[in-house]
Design an enzyme around this catalytic site. Structure first.
Site, short mmCIF file in Angstrom:
data_model
loop_
_atom_site.label_atom_id
_atom_site.label_comp_id
_atom_site.label_asym_id
_atom_site.label_seq_id
_atom_site.Cartn_x
_atom_site.Cartn_y
_atom_site.Cartn_z
N GLU A 1 38.61 44.37 10.56
CA GLU A 1 37.42 45.18 10.83
C GLU A 1 36.65 44.53 11.99
OE1 GLU A 1 35.00 45.06 7.27
OE2 GLU A 1 34.65 42.92 7.45
N ASP B 1 26.73 40.58 11.40
CA ASP B 1 27.41 41.52 12.30
C ASP B 1 26.74 41.57 13.68
OD1 ASP B 1 28.79 42.17 9.93
OD2 ASP B 1 27.54 43.91 9.51
O1 FUB Z 1 27.93 44.60 7.17
C1 FUB Z 1 28.73 45.53 6.47
C2 FUB Z 1 30.15 45.34 6.79
O2 FUB Z 1 30.56 44.03 6.48
C3 FUB Z 1 30.44 45.49 8.26
O3 FUB Z 1 30.46 46.80 8.67
C4 FUB Z 1 31.71 44.76 8.34
O4 FUB Z 1 32.12 44.44 9.61
C5 FUB Z 1 31.42 43.55 7.48
O5 FUB Z 1 30.77 42.55 8.21
#
Ligand code: FUB
Length: 467
Positions: free
Chosen positions: A210, A19
């Site tokens: 996301e 991320d």
């Molecule tokens: O790293 C945890 C979660 O997984 C993140 O918040 C999302 O974007 C995904 O990468």
């Protein structure tokens, strides 16, 4: 070119930072990300740490330490919740603000520091003027993966998570925060639709999932996000921060889907899963930071980066996944290289997502935190590891360092995944790392190296040498 060779992953092989949000502050690039563990059993088991590198030496990363422990949030004193993907922005007061969401609470927390690499101190929760926290007012959607951009006294905050089939979530939404960095001064608006609301919008097939992230490129707003297929990072562009975003394209896929320069466009070349990252201009070049998956799970992700091409019209070309991303060009053609820099790793099935039984994986020995070098485990009949790119001149021998129960095994050497076999390196079953080699006429020029295992059992591959 980087002063020291840079690889993918760009951090040491025993570090797991997914991320990644890269930012240039002064003469260094800082990466803020989540913190996975080797052998982690869920996402993000660690405290936030930070790494940085000089902008002109992107192979030379420095550990900045823990910048924010997860029990610093008053709602997480016992540390039972995980810190999900964060983002950082510089506020109107010149301080650095860290935005994040805890995995079990759909509100946005903020921490602050006087310096880019912390330590950050808890500061507050994003809230409406009446004190109601964003995410808790009727009609709000759950907050997730904040992305932030500050302009003058205003900070734009983008968040969201939209699974397929969930009509209660519309897409990525954005608000404006006041100069206190906490108070919402414009109500949430939809920026990019999720899959339930993408029909007829231009986002079909690449709807928002996301990983909201926001950057400005030549005066326009670029919203970077992970799409409904998860393995790709896409972008949308607008002249305004809170409306008018139009789908731009794919920036990178951690399976290399859609790239057609060396294989059919829809053929995956690594086992993909979720993706999250952003773009940053470093020393005049644009890069996309993203993550890959190791250890055969979703929970041990590592940061990678690739150079991007920005076209005159403001569009970006999709970047190919490589072993040499931040290096700015191919790696030296004569040297030993660790196998963990493989950018392609596939079986004869070429699975799009993680989970194929018996598939090879990048892993390490020891426990999380042990500075053990990575390697590839589980190379069985027909498995291929690919490495790109090397500037070769006069390479006449290729060696591999392997161990494991590899019965009657060998590695075929190619410069194209489906090309001619240029050498066959026979290996033995061995309990310890041993090196085996064969004559190989590698053509002069910029080449990929593909190593395909043939034989019984499975081999572990630690490194290969071009000489
Ligand atoms: O790293 C945890 C979660 O997984 C993140 O918040 C999302 O974007 C995904 O990468």
């Amino acid at each position: 070119m980087s002063a020291k060779q840079a690889f993918n992953p760009y951090l040491p092989s025993w570090e797991y930072i997914p991320d990644g949000e890269p930012y240039v502050f002064g003469d260094r690039v800082y990466v803020y990300g989540s913190h996975d563990f080797f052998n982690g059993y869920v996402f993000c088991m660690g405290d936030y740490v930070c790494w940085s590198a000089p902008v002109d030496d992107l192979g030379n990363w420095r550990y900045e330490g823990v910048i924010y422990p997860r029990n610093a949030d008053p709602l997480n004193k016992e540390g039972k919740m995980c810190l999900y993907a964060p983002d950082v922005t510089v506020g109107p007061d010149g301080r650095y603000y860290l935005y994040y969401v805890l995995d079990k609470i759909s509100i946005v927390s903020v921490a602050v520091s006087d310096t880019p690499a912390g330590r950050y101190e808890f500061y507050g929760y994003v809230h409406y003027p009446d004190g109601t926290r964003l995410g808790e007012r009727e009609g709000d959607e759950p907050q997730f993966d904040p992305g932030v951009l500050t302009e003058g006294d205003r900070t734009y905050l983008y968040t969201g998570f939209c699974g397929r089939g969930d009509k209660s979530r519309t897409g990525a939404r954005a608000v404006t925060l006041d100069k206190d960095m906490l108070t919402v001064i414009t109500d949430p608006v939809l920026i990019v639709p999720g899959s339930e609301y993408s029909a007829g919008t231009g986002y079909e097939g690449h709807a928002f999932f996301e990983a909201s992230s926001i950057r400005k490129v030549k005066g326009r707003y670029y919203f970077i996000y992970s799409s409904e297929v998860m393995h790709e990072l896409c972008y949308a562009v607008s002249d305004e921060p809170l409306r008018g975003f139009k789908y731009g394209g794919v920036l990178v896929s951690n399976t290399d889907l859609h790239i057609s320069s060396y294989k059919p466009a829809e053929l995956p070349m690594a086992m993909g899963a979720n993706n999250h990252g952003s773009i940053e201009q470093i020393n005049g070049e644009w890069y996309i930071f993203y993550h890959r998956h190791t250890n055969g799970t979703w929970y041990s992700r590592q940061g990678c980066a690739e150079k991007l091409t920005l076209n005159e019209d403001g569009s970006f070309e999709q970047a190919m996944i490589t072993s040499c991303g931040l290096n700015g060009g191919p790696l030296e053609g004569r040297r030993e290289y660790p196998a963990y820099i493989a950018c392609n790793l596939f079986t004869e099935k070429h699975s799009l997502y993680l989970g194929e039984p018996g598939a090879p994986k990048i892993t390490q020995d020891g426990r999380d935190g042990d500075e053990e070098p990575g390697y590839i485990a589980g190379m069985c009949e027909g498995c291929t590891a690919g490495f790109k790119f090397f500037d070769c001149k006069g390479v006449h021998r290729v060696s591999v360092t392997t161990r494991g129960y590899a019965f009657g095994g060998s590695f075929e050497v190619r410069t194209k995944w489906d090309g001619e076999v240029l050498a066959v390196i026979n290996i033995d079953s061995t309990n310890v790392w041993e090196t085996f080699s064969a004559e190989a006429a590698i053509p002069d020029g910029v080449n990929a190296i593909y190593l395909t295992y043939r034989g019984g059992g499975t081999a572990m591959l630690k490194s290969f040498t071009l000489e």
